[in-house]
Motif scaffolding. Structure first.
Motif, short mmCIF file in Angstrom:
data_model
loop_
_atom_site.label_atom_id
_atom_site.label_comp_id
_atom_site.label_asym_id
_atom_site.label_seq_id
_atom_site.Cartn_x
_atom_site.Cartn_y
_atom_site.Cartn_z
N GLY A 78 22.16 81.90 47.76
CA GLY A 78 22.04 80.79 46.81
C GLY A 78 21.66 79.47 47.45
O GLY A 78 22.05 78.42 46.98
N GLU A 80 18.76 78.01 47.71
CA GLU A 80 17.71 77.28 47.00
C GLU A 80 16.49 76.96 47.86
O GLU A 80 15.63 76.19 47.42
CB GLU A 80 18.23 75.96 46.40
CG GLU A 80 19.34 76.15 45.40
CD GLU A 80 19.61 74.88 44.61
OE1 GLU A 80 18.66 74.14 44.35
OE2 GLU A 80 20.77 74.68 44.22
N VAL A 93 17.90 78.21 40.98
CA VAL A 93 19.05 78.82 41.63
C VAL A 93 20.26 77.93 41.40
O VAL A 93 20.17 76.71 41.51
CB VAL A 93 18.83 78.98 43.15
CG1 VAL A 93 19.96 79.80 43.76
CG2 VAL A 93 17.51 79.62 43.45
N GLN A 94 21.36 78.54 41.07
CA GLN A 94 22.62 77.81 41.00
C GLN A 94 23.56 78.46 42.00
O GLN A 94 23.87 79.65 41.88
CB GLN A 94 23.20 77.88 39.59
CG GLN A 94 24.56 77.22 39.46
CD GLN A 94 24.49 75.72 39.64
OE1 GLN A 94 23.78 75.02 38.91
NE2 GLN A 94 25.17 75.21 40.65
N GLY A 95 23.97 77.69 42.98
CA GLY A 95 24.87 78.22 43.99
C GLY A 95 26.27 78.40 43.43
O GLY A 95 26.65 77.80 42.43
N GLY A 96 27.02 79.26 44.09
CA GLY A 96 28.42 79.47 43.70
C GLY A 96 29.24 79.71 44.93
O GLY A 96 28.72 79.85 46.04
N ASP A 97 30.53 79.79 44.74
CA ASP A 97 31.48 79.85 45.84
C ASP A 97 32.13 81.23 45.86
O ASP A 97 32.80 81.60 44.90
CB ASP A 97 32.52 78.77 45.59
CG ASP A 97 33.17 78.31 46.87
OD1 ASP A 97 32.91 78.95 47.90
OD2 ASP A 97 33.92 77.34 46.82
N ARG A 109 28.68 81.08 50.40
CA ARG A 109 27.90 80.72 49.22
C ARG A 109 27.16 81.93 48.65
O ARG A 109 26.74 82.81 49.40
CB ARG A 109 26.90 79.66 49.64
CG ARG A 109 26.03 79.09 48.57
CD ARG A 109 25.29 77.88 49.16
NE ARG A 109 24.42 77.28 48.16
CZ ARG A 109 24.17 75.99 48.08
NH1 ARG A 109 24.70 75.16 48.93
NH2 ARG A 109 23.37 75.52 47.16
N ARG B 224 30.64 71.11 45.60
CA ARG B 224 30.40 72.26 46.47
C ARG B 224 29.41 73.23 45.84
O ARG B 224 29.66 73.79 44.77
CB ARG B 224 31.74 72.94 46.75
CG ARG B 224 31.65 74.06 47.76
CD ARG B 224 33.06 74.47 48.18
NE ARG B 224 33.11 75.75 48.85
CZ ARG B 224 32.86 75.93 50.14
NH1 ARG B 224 32.54 74.90 50.88
NH2 ARG B 224 32.94 77.12 50.69
N PHE B 225 28.30 73.46 46.49
CA PHE B 225 27.27 74.43 46.11
C PHE B 225 26.70 74.19 44.72
O PHE B 225 26.19 75.10 44.08
CB PHE B 225 27.83 75.87 46.19
CG PHE B 225 28.37 76.24 47.54
CD1 PHE B 225 27.94 75.58 48.67
CD2 PHE B 225 29.31 77.24 47.67
CE1 PHE B 225 28.44 75.92 49.92
CE2 PHE B 225 29.82 77.59 48.91
CZ PHE B 225 29.38 76.92 50.04
N LYS B 226 26.79 72.98 44.22
CA LYS B 226 26.32 72.76 42.86
C LYS B 226 24.84 72.44 42.79
O LYS B 226 24.17 72.78 41.82
CB LYS B 226 27.10 71.61 42.20
CG LYS B 226 28.40 72.09 41.58
CD LYS B 226 29.27 70.92 41.19
CE LYS B 226 29.02 70.50 39.76
NZ LYS B 226 29.92 69.40 39.39
N ALA B 227 24.31 71.75 43.76
CA ALA B 227 22.91 71.35 43.67
C ALA B 227 22.40 70.99 45.07
O ALA B 227 23.17 70.95 46.02
CB ALA B 227 22.75 70.17 42.73
#
Lengths: 246, 821
Positions: A78, A80, A93-97, A109, B224-227
């Motif tokens: 994730g 990007e 892309v939307q990152g997540g934890d 990530r 965190r990891f949002k953008a």
């Protein structure tokens, strides 16, 4: 049969052929008719698509796919970078934890959402060049037509390949991943994080780590650097993988 | 080792001329080489150097060559000298090799997990490694490993592998915010940032360390990891958290705010902000957010349309006007923008025809608003006392104000003044609060007795008077909790010693509300309703004011309005951003008033969220836009008006407060304004009163007389992070809130047998109770207690009597026998 009859017949045949040749080469109609006649004896150029599609060129850029590791974990983290590289702004892309209970990829990530908009994509392949984990590659599949704009937006579930035979679909739990002891990056760069109960462990809970042990040994993937094998068994005492650079 | 003086401030003889890369440049004496290089346009790479922090030379990245020096020089720690010849990486092979070598060493243990790092894309280490580093690393061994990430506080995550040990965060917390909860531990390769064993990094300013971290070692939980930096839309804005007026950057993605950063404004917040301003944006999308107008039908709030809602309000207003004039009231909270307040003031005076207006949910002393109007007119529409004045003042008198809890960035300026030139901070009031570390002298008074102490400060031959009369212009800061007459007394004190004075309210819209005349007896620009010339000036812009407003004595602020409402003299109560049931200084009086108006008349609430007032009492609820969702301006405590722009879209049906006011006026047959520009033009045209009115005479001590019996008089102080509406949803932020305690003086604790930390039951007016742990405060005057305002459930406002006075009795909570045994 007499010789004369033979000659007459032969002369007639020659005249007929001559006439036919003249008709086919010298008249407008004949020259037109000659084309299908010739084509009857040539190997056909047309493909019988879609019944028998032809193979593409070996390095053809088709639609994308998101790959997995051998155990089914997603390679995509994730990050990007693909979206950043994209000249057509086609990737979202939307990152997540990753959490202890729900791990999608190695490391911290993962891609919570991943979309490629084939309205925009020009299949240039800059995204797969940018991908740091080879998660995004391009297939040779080109049948991505749809009857609506929405239909051309491919979401993560469409892009993600099926889990391999010995693997499982994500999410995995942290414990499962740890027990496998796989070395996902071919080096010792990143290990899965230790996290407690889905929230971050406060630093105060780990005073010993701070006091000296550079890294708790059990946290390391137990593959000595350089062997390069992803199948390290957690058996040794870890001596060779010790935190020697301290 | 203080920061270099600003260029231009020095006279010609203070200039030092040196050569950098063959270019001659003259800079003020004491300038560091790295800054001098910036002036000729050369950016020397750096990590630890920050213009607002003391030089430290920790990262060794900024090496340059100085002619005559055999070894490379750290340009961030060495001041310039006359005729110095400096060669940076642009012209010196030694500097270039030094920088490449340092970068290679910094990257030896850096994990290079940039793809998953939140700093990736906006990372000075990435940028400078690309610009100044060698392409290859010779390091082949295993990198140092740590557990990652660890939470140094619920909103700051630490990744020690990424840290380059520049000490920016530790220096910030030591030098700027003054809460050194974060520090460098260990030695050598093991050196690392950490927190003390049992204390998480609970600072009000911790978010700044995330912003100044030059690598991804400190990251934010909420972001965190949002953008990524490339997919956010960045909008400059102004924070609405308090009256500090901090510049802010709002970054949004897909129409939602992702994070907020401090925007550098050296006149106001320098490069800092507080965590409330940085992390409090989740309230915009919280479940309690109002998205549609509602009206109460058969006791239930049901969605409706704007036109139906406004028609219902207009009908109620007309019915009230049929009964008699001045039977409507308009109360705004501290949230309104300047333009909103201006429209509200005009709506109330010309359309509703009432003087029952107020912009404060506290029961302010009667002389506060007129005295502030005088200060406003004296400043002539410009900032009066400014942050810079406070920073340079030799003596700073602080009365009735706890800056760290109320206006945190002002606290940073006070600390800067204290740290840089040992400014003498004199605290007047019942306790020191969070100024205890930097206060010089303290003048203890009973709660509300500050004016007499202020008036006496400049006289006599005490050391405070001597300091005040010394060189330089002192600054006098008067806060909300100072008793009646404090501002006038503070102003006279400032006049006597040739200093400046400012009133420092807590809420962001307070100064704008006052400037708009949103208080009984006031008109815009420091004008008074009772003054014929003032009225004429305003009537020229607004049209005639109703005759019944002439000569009527102004009511006593919100207390007067609520008392009138409770007596049935108010039919329509318009509340714009005021959650009176929770926030009014006396919940008892507010509930009586709200119940009366809700029963017999109409309560209209326009707000961001479904507050307790809206849920329980409102007949009509109107959704409005928040700061990040609209254009507008706010005035900070200095009097500095700053505009902000829309960063994200509001919920579809929400309108700006001023639009709601204008539309209500339109339904009532009055055309007020067509655009924000029209409002601003009128504000400009009205300006402030040319000559200030005289200061109001010192009033006799207010209603804060000694309580009867063994009751203790409470100083009700709002904490920065409490149960406020605009903190809803910011769970990580609220997890760092300071614990609500009841502060008790040593004498009272000994008398009542209360020990530090033990739970006590605090009983107030009407028998309402709150149970809180005790904090025995050595600096608190006996007979007083300190209570947090809205940090508890129920809020402390429930303990107040109808005059807003909180007189409480304390009783230790009985410890169960088996536990005690």
């Amino acid at each position: 049969m007499t010789l004369q009859a033979w000659l007459t017949a032969a002369g007639g045949a020659v005249a007929l052929v001559l006439l036919g040749w003249l008709a086919l080469t010298r008249t407008v109609l004949g020259r037109g008719l000659a084309v299908p006649l010739r084509a009857m004896f040539v190997k056909p150029e047309t493909a019988s698509y879609p019944e028998a599609p032809r193979p593409t060129a070996p390095r053809f850029h088709g639609r994308h796919q998101l790959n997995r590791y051998a155990d089914g974990l997603e390679k995509c983290i994730g990050c990007e970078l693909c979206a950043w590289a994209c000249p057509a702004d086609a990737i979202f892309v939307q990152g997540g934890d990753n959490t202890e209970e729900q791990r999608f990829s190695p490391g911290e990530r993962y891609a919570e959402d991943y979309q490629i908009n084939y309205n925009r994509c020009i299949l240039c392949g800059l995204c797969i060049e940018a991908c740091p984990t080879r998660a995004l590659t391009m297939t040779q599949e080109y049948e991505i037509a749809a009857d609506s704009r929405e239909g051309l937006i491919w979401t993560k579930d469409m892009l993600l390949v099926d889990p391999p035979e010995d693997g499982y679909d994500t999410p995995h739990t942290d414990r499962e991943v740890r027990d496998r002891g796989l070395n996902y990056y071919g080096g010792l760069a990143v290990t899965p994080p230790t996290r407690k109960g889905g929230s971050f462990a406060p630093a105060t809970a780990a005073p010993l780590q701070r006091a000296g042990a550079v890294v708790p040994r059990r946290e390391l993937p137990l593959v000595p650097p350089g062997t390069g094998d992803a199948e390290g068994e957690p058996d040794g005492d870890g001596g060779s993988a010790g935190a020697g650079d301290a | 080792m203080s920061a270099p003086a600003a260029p231009g401030a020095a006279s010609a003889e203070d200039l030092v001329t040196l050569t950098i890369d063959g270019e001659q440049v003259s800079v003020p004496k004491g300038t560091l080489i790295i800054r001098a290089a910036e002036m000729v346009g050369t950016i020397v790479p750096r990590f630890c150097d920050h213009p607002l922090l003391d030089p430290v030379g920790a990262c060794r990245q900024c090496v340059v060559e100085v002619e005559g020096q055999p070894k490379p020089v750290m340009s961030c720690t060495v001041p310039v000298a006359e005729d110095m010849v400096v060669r940076t990486h642009l012209t010196s092979a030694m500097a270039r090799r030094g920088q490449e070598g340092t970068l290679e060493l910094l990257l030896v243990n850096h994990p290079l997990d940039c793809p998953m790092c939140d700093k990736g894309g906006e990372c000075p280490l990435q940028d400078q490694a690309l610009a100044h580093g060698a392409n290859q690393s010779r390091f082949l061994d295993q990198k140092r490993k740590y557990e990652k990430p660890v939470a140094v506080s619920p909103q700051v995550l630490l990744d020690r592998e990424r840290c380059v040990l520049c000490a920016r965060c530790t220096r910030f917390s030591e030098q700027i915010s003054g809460d050194p909860f974060i520090e460098l531990f260990e030695r050598g390769a093991l050196e690392q940032v950490a927190i003390y064993e049992d204390e998480p990094y609970h600072s009000y300013f911790s978010g700044n360390t995330i912003q100044i971290c030059p690598v991804g070692a400190l990251t934010s939980t909420s972001y965190r990891f949002k953008a990524r930096s490339f997919d956010v839309v960045t909008t400059p804005s102004v924070c609405d958290g308090c009256s500090a007026g901090c510049g802010q950057t709002v970054q949004s993605r897909r129409g939602e705010v992702q994070r907020q950063l401090a925007r550098t404004n050296m006149d106001v917040n320098e490069a800092w902000n507080c965590d409330k301003g940085r992390f409090s944006f989740p309230h915009l999308t919280h479940a309690q957010r109002l998205t549609t107008p509602m009206e109460r039908v058969d006791g239930e709030l049901v969605p409706t349309t704007w036109s139906r809602a406004l028609a219902r309000v207009a009908d109620a207003v007309r019915a009230s006007q049929d009964v008699g004039p001045g039977r409507t009231a308009l109360v705004s909270g501290g949230r309104l923008a300047d333009e909103d307040a201006h429209v509200a003031a005009r709506l109330a005076r010309t359309v509703l025809g009432t003087d029952l207006v107020e912009h404060r949910t506290r029961f302010a002393p009667a002389d506060e608003a007129p005295a502030r109007a005088v200060l406003l007119a004296r400043a002539g529409g410009a900032p009066g006392l400014t942050y810079a004045d406070v920073e340079h003042a030799p003596v700073i008198v602080v009365a009735g104000l706890d800056p760290e809890e109320e206006v945190p960035v002002l606290h940073l300026r006070l600390r800067k003044a204290w740290r840089q030139h040992r400014a003498r901070i004199v605290v007047v009031g019942p306790h020191l609060g969070t100024l205890d570390g930097i206060a010089w002298r303290r003048v203890a008074t009973a709660p509300g007795a500050e004016p007499a102490a202020l008036a006496a400060l400049a006289y006599g031959d005490g050391e405070i008077a001597a300091a005040l009369r010394g060189d330089g212009a002192p600054a006098v800061l008067v806060g909300e909790r100072a008793g009646a007459g404090s501002l006038a007394a503070g102003t006279r004190l400032a006049e006597a010693v040739g200093g400046g004075v400012a009133f420092v309210p807590r809420r962001a819209g307070d100064a704008g509300g006052l400037a708009a005349g949103l208080a009984p007896g006031l008109l815009p620009g420091g004008r008074l309703l009772a003054d014929a010339a003032d009225r004429a000036e305003v009537e020229a812009a607004w049209g005639p004011l109703p005759a019944h407003l002439d000569g009527a004595a102004p009511v006593d602020g919100l207390r007067g309005i609520l008392a009138a409402a409770a007596d049935g003299a108010v039919d329509v109560l318009l509340l714009a951003g005021a959650d009176l049931a929770r926030d009014a200084q006396s919940a008892a009086l507010a509930e009586r008033a709200l119940a009366r108006v809700a029963g017999a008349g109409t309560v209209v609430v326009q707000d961001l969220a479904l507050t307790e007032t809206a849920a329980r009492y409102a007949d009509v609820v109107l959704p409005v836009t928040a700061t990040q969702e609209r254009d507008g301006a706010r005035t900070d405590w200095e009097g500095r008006a700053q505009r902000f722009r829309r960063a994200v879209d509001a919920p579809e049906l929400a309108q700006d407060d001023w639009e709601a006011f204008v539309q209500l006026a339109a339904v009532l047959g009055h055309r007020l304004y067509g655009s924000l520009d029209a409002i601003r033009a009128e504000q400009e045209q009205l300006g402030v009163r040319a000559a200030a009115h005289p200061l109001p005479e010192a009033a006799s001590a207010g209603s804060t007389g000694a309580p009867s019996g063994d009751a203790l008089l409470a100083v009700v102080r709002p904490l920065l992070l409490d149960g406020g509406t605009m903190l809803a949803g910011a769970d990580d932020l609220r997890a760092t809130a300071r614990a609500a305690t009841v502060g008790v003086s040593r004498a009272d604790a000994a008398r009542l047998g209360i020990v530090d930390g033990a739970d006590v039951t605090v009983t107030g007016a009407g028998g309402a109770t709150v149970t809180l742990p005790t904090a025995v405060l050595p600096d608190l005057v006996p007979g007083a207690v300190v209570l947090p305002r809205t940090s508890t459930e129920p809020p402390v406002t429930r303990l107040a009597d109808e005059d807003g006075v909180v007189a409480v009795t304390l009783a230790p909570v009985a410890v169960p026998a088996e536990v005690g045994a």
